[in-house]
Design a protein around this motif. Structure first.
Motif, PDB file in Angstrom:
ATOM      1  N   LYS A  90       0.845  -1.198   0.000  1.00  0.00           N
ATOM      2  CA  LYS A  90       0.000   0.000   0.000  1.00  0.00           C
ATOM      3  C   LYS A  90       0.877   1.243   0.000  1.00  0.00           C
ATOM      4  CE  LYS A  90      -2.241   1.347   3.740  1.00  0.00           C
ATOM      5  NZ  LYS A  90      -3.247   1.463   4.831  1.00  0.00           N
ATOM      6  N   ASP A  92       0.564   5.380   0.291  1.00  0.00           N
ATOM      7  CA  ASP A  92      -0.325   6.463   0.673  1.00  0.00           C
ATOM      8  C   ASP A  92      -0.418   7.506  -0.439  1.00  0.00           C
ATOM      9  OD1 ASP A  92      -2.065   7.770   2.336  1.00  0.00           O
ATOM     10  OD2 ASP A  92      -0.522   8.747   3.541  1.00  0.00           O
ATOM     11  N   ASP A 100      -5.688   5.966  -0.826  1.00  0.00           N
ATOM     12  CA  ASP A 100      -4.370   5.478  -1.227  1.00  0.00           C
ATOM     13  C   ASP A 100      -4.126   5.789  -2.700  1.00  0.00           C
ATOM     14  OD1 ASP A 100      -3.820   4.270   1.313  1.00  0.00           O
ATOM     15  OD2 ASP A 100      -5.171   2.626   0.749  1.00  0.00           O
ATOM     16  N   THR A 103      -2.504   0.420  -4.315  1.00  0.00           N
ATOM     17  CA  THR A 103      -2.484  -0.789  -3.500  1.00  0.00           C
ATOM     18  C   THR A 103      -2.289  -1.978  -4.440  1.00  0.00           C
ATOM     19  OG1 THR A 103      -4.899  -1.070  -3.620  1.00  0.00           O
ATOM     20  CG2 THR A 103      -4.019   0.184  -1.746  1.00  0.00           C
TER      21      THR A 103
END
Length: 261
Positions: A90, A92, A100, A103
């Protein structure tokens, strides 16, 4: 004639927007893959059990990418070909954007062992599954991928163990991916899902043959969109200090895409 001229202009504008979204998605994914591999590959394979040092791995990647990174379970095996498997990744989003940026369900890297001793990575296969990439432009025209590309382009002040130009990738595949683009100013949304990408050899500065298959969801069309593409990815240099995608060409039967306009 004026109506046809307006229609042609609209089609060109739509095609440019679609190409821009696909181009930015490919640039982010390739640049991210090369930099992340260079930042951590030797550490993964030779120096420790990565799961015992996940905080260090996440801290290293977060510093390299300029945005918080979380990594799931890591498995690796050594042999003639070394295989690294990561369950869950993941990244950010940039400041000012929610959620996000990217991912992934899993990533698998298979590489030859001996070239690592010479600071070179010969990767026979890189497979990413379940990637979700959320591209967004805010009302002021700022893009949520700009900060990432800028950070990736800074490089490492130290001499890296492996440089991006020393990564040779024989095959890259992206399966069950989703790419979404949202323009906050106009409200336009474009979604490519599920997206499958397969390439031949990937080396910086050289043309890459790319095969894409996806379902396109856009204001003007919803349906299957098979594409053949070619592009060249360049890493930062002293004259052009940023990651960039050049010579992107897309080939597809777009008649059905625009027939409803």
């Amino acid at each position: 004639m004026p109506t046809q001229a307006k229609l042609s202009s609209a089609l060109i504008s739509i095609a440019k927007r679609l190409i821009r979204v696909i181009g930015k998605a490919l640039l982010v994914i390739f640049a991210l893959a090369f930099v992340a591999l260079c930042a951590t590959l030797i550490w993964f394979v030779y120096f420790f059990n990565p799961n015992d040092h996940k905080p260090f791995v996440e801290k290293t990647l977060s510093a390299q990418l300029g945005q918080e990174v979380k990594v799931g379970q890591i498995k690796w095996s050594l042999g003639v070909d070394n295989t690294l498997h990561i369950e869950g990744f993941k990244l950010d989003n940039s400041a000012g954007f929610a959620g996000d940026l990217l991912t992934a369900n899993s990533a698998q890297v298979t590489l030859a062992g001996s070239p690592l001793l010479y600071k070179r990575a010969d990767i026979t296969n890189l497979q990413l599954d379940g990637v979700q990439l959320n591209l967004e432009q805010d009302a002021q025209g700022r893009n949520n991928w700009d900060a990432l590309i800028a950070k990736l382009s800074e490089g490492d002040s130290k001499d890296p163990l492996i440089k991006p130009e020393d990564v040779h990738l024989a095959r890259f595949s992206l399966t069950r991916a989703t790419v979404q683009f949202r323009d906050q100013k106009t409200g336009m949304r474009i979604k490519l899902a599920p997206l499958t990408v397969n390439t031949g050899a990937v080396q910086l500065g050289k043309p890459i043959n790319i095969k894409l298959a996806t379902q396109l969801q856009a204001p003007w069309f919803e349906g299957e969109l098979p594409l053949q593409a070619s592009a060249t990815v360049h890493s930062p240099t002293s004259s052009t200090p940023t990651w960039r995608l050049q010579a992107l060409t897309l080939t597809s039967d777009l008649q059905k895409v625009f027939q409803g306009l």
